[in-house]
Scaffold this active site. Structure first.
Site, PDB file in Angstrom:
ATOM      1  N   HIS A  27       0.831  -1.195   0.000  1.00  0.00           N
ATOM      2  CA  HIS A  27       0.000   0.000   0.000  1.00  0.00           C
ATOM      3  C   HIS A  27       0.873   1.254   0.000  1.00  0.00           C
ATOM      4  O   HIS A  27       0.458   2.314  -0.456  1.00  0.00           O
ATOM      5  CB  HIS A  27      -0.902   0.041   1.238  1.00  0.00           C
ATOM      6  CG  HIS A  27      -1.981  -0.993   1.245  1.00  0.00           C
ATOM      7  ND1 HIS A  27      -1.795  -2.252   1.782  1.00  0.00           N
ATOM      8  CD2 HIS A  27      -3.254  -0.962   0.775  1.00  0.00           C
ATOM      9  CE1 HIS A  27      -2.920  -2.941   1.654  1.00  0.00           C
ATOM     10  NE2 HIS A  27      -3.811  -2.193   1.053  1.00  0.00           N
TER      11      HIS A  27
ATOM     12  N   ASP B  64      -4.682  -6.284  -7.579  1.00  0.00           N
ATOM     13  CA  ASP B  64      -4.881  -5.609  -6.305  1.00  0.00           C
ATOM     14  C   ASP B  64      -5.168  -4.140  -6.609  1.00  0.00           C
ATOM     15  O   ASP B  64      -5.065  -3.692  -7.759  1.00  0.00           O
ATOM     16  CB  ASP B  64      -3.629  -5.771  -5.433  1.00  0.00           C
ATOM     17  CG  ASP B  64      -3.952  -5.707  -3.937  1.00  0.00           C
ATOM     18  OD1 ASP B  64      -5.049  -5.242  -3.580  1.00  0.00           O
ATOM     19  OD2 ASP B  64      -3.095  -6.118  -3.126  1.00  0.00           O
TER      20      ASP B  64
END
Length: 517
Positions: free
Chosen positions: A191, A268
């Protein structure tokens, strides 16, 4: 009377295909007009997040509204259970996560938990779950996987991944096994940055790929790629953007050294900095499709119409410029539509079975109780009988979990022992005040009550370990509840390892602390 289905608005095939491969999110608990409009133009998937969920009735109404616009719409959510929950984002999950299920190591239990979770998802109109995590948690310092993994043994992870896929899909909800080819051996959260895994190809095959082989064999309908760089496969591009990873390894048949997966490959989240900070989401999406991905997940952070239009237009432009073969985009769009058709058929077939099925509302609590591990310290442990003080040593929440979801034992302990109070202690407090001052404040707040220290991955946080040791030196009768990966040696008069921080894990710990239910 059947629901009204609006006719599809005509658009050119290329634009429809570009919309079909997107899995966007939105804000709010009702579907915005722009989203409904794009569903009529070819958008086939919608991703839901915690911000879209108020309660099961609202969620069912929301998904029904989406289906009035497009009957076969794929409605996806990131519902792993355990620490990562969207259905119960504000109260904590009714299901323990993967690490707890791996600690029990009963695949039949894992299958039953996944089936009940799938049943609840299906009742709310969810047809695609971005789960399970098949990552082998081989790096104890991993900041983003941890209790989201079934464990550190590839074969244990494999048998529970397969059981989870089977259980979830038996309820008519498509599984999306993640994060291919394995996010467990990282010390970096994708992230925030691009993780690099130095494992050679032999290690990858013996460790990371074992659970993905099991998932494919179990019939997982989708696989999610990871934003990780594996030089053994591709020294330049992360797996999400790498033809060697997606086409050459995941898609290739076993005779060519691949996994032979023929379902949907989902990326993702493209806003994650491992992609967005290096390539940008438009360029990244083009490269992902060209590499072999079929569906672009976006919406965790960017959740507006402009994002959808930017990505649609970037894909169309890439085809027209010759950078993305039109056949590749068409193939990806057809794979998305094929999964949408499967979920429609599964809902028709499994819907009747679900209506006649007996719900298993206590299966999550049963699993959490079985996962609890208890270690006694150097002195006899007497169960708590009066109001206690819970000291919650709280690390920064990783983004996948989020900071909305409550964790710990305080709420469940207060239910059994009214008057129980809690205090939160963080790395900032330890740095600002110093460990002695932090512990002194804690002892003052406890005011002579018995103390329960709650930690999460204490082995990864030196400040937490120091504060815990200082507390135990002053109050050796303290009970310690580890709600992360129990990697550090047990501490305290009583040490409980819950293998996760779901609400039911907190309840199981509270029962063990008090000797009552």
């Amino acid at each position: 009377m059947p629901p009204l289905v609006r006719p599809v608005r005509p658009t050119d095939t290329l634009t429809r295909d570009a919309l079909a491969v997107l899995q966007p999110g939105f804000t709010g608990t009702t579907a915005p007009d722009w989203l409904l409009r794009r569903l009529g133009e070819g958008l086939t998937s919608v991703g839901l997040f915690g911000r879209n969920v108020a309660n099961p009735d609202q969620l069912a109404a929301l998904t029904a509204r989406l289906r009035r616009e497009r009957e076969d719409v794929l409605v996806a959510v990131d519902e792993e259970g355990g620490d990562v929950t969207r259905l119960e984002v504000r109260g904590g999950s009714s299901f323990p996560g993967n690490h707890a299920l791996g600690a029990v190591d009963d695949p039949a239990l894992t299958r039953a938990v996944a089936r009940e979770l799938g049943r609840r998802l299906a009742e709310c109109g969810i047809t695609l779950n971005w789960a399970p995590s098949a990552d082998v948690n081989s790096n104890p310092d991993n900041p983003v996987i941890g209790v989201r993994s079934f464990g550190a043994d590839p074969h244990l992870v494999a048998r529970h991944t397969a059981a989870y896929v089977e259980g979830l899909q038996s309820a008519g909800v498509a599984a999306c096994t993640k994060h291919f080819p394995g996010h467990g051996d990282t010390a970096v959260d994708s992230h925030l940055d691009l993780p690099r895994i130095a494992a050679d190809l032999a290690t990858l095959r013996e460790r990371e790929l074992v659970p993905f082989h099991a998932a494919v064999a179990a019939g997982t309908r989708a696989v999610m790629s990871a934003h990780i760089l594996l030089p053994a496969l591709d020294g330049d591009r992360p797996a999400t953007l790498s033809p060697a990873a997606l086409h050459g390894l995941l898609r290739a048949p076993a005779t060519e050294g691949g996994l032979g997966f023929d379902g949907l490959i989902v990326t993702d989240g493209m806003e994650m900095r491992a992609i967005s900070a290096t390539y940008g989401i438009e360029r990244g999406s083009v490269l992902a499709l060209a590499a072999g991905a079929d569906a672009i997940c976006v919406g965790g952070g960017l959740a507006d119409e402009d994002t959808v239009l930017r990505l649609r237009d970037a894909l169309v432009a890439a085809v027209r410029d010759g950078e993305l073969p039109e056949e590749r985009l068409a193939d990806a769009a057809e794979r998305v539509r094929a999964l949408a058709r499967w979920t429609q058929a599964a809902d028709a077939g499994e819907g009747a079975a679900r209506k006649g099925a007996v719900p298993a509302p206590d299966i999550g609590l049963t699993a959490a109780r079985r996962a609890l591990r208890r270690t006694a310290g150097g002195q006899p442990w007497a169960p708590l009988t009066g109001a206690a003080y819970v000291a919650a040593f709280t690390p920064l929440a990783n983004i996948a979990v989020g900071d909305e979801t409550p964790w710990g034992v305080a709420a469940e302990l207060a239910r059994l022992l009214p008057g129980t109070d809690t205090g939160t202690y963080t790395a900032d407090a330890a740095t600002t005040a110093g460990t002695p001052a932090l512990v002194a404040d804690l002892l003052t707040a406890a005011a002579g009550r018995r103390v329960v220290a709650v930690v999460r991955d204490v082995h990864r946080h030196p400040w937490m370990a120091d504060a815990l040791d200082a507390l135990l030196a002053a109050r050796p009768d303290t009970a310690v509840v580890e709600m992360g990966v129990p990697q550090a040696p047990p501490r305290g008069a009583l040490h409980l390892a819950t293998h996760g921080a779901a609400r039911v894990c907190g309840r199981a710990a509270a029962e063990a602390l008090t000797g009552r239910r």
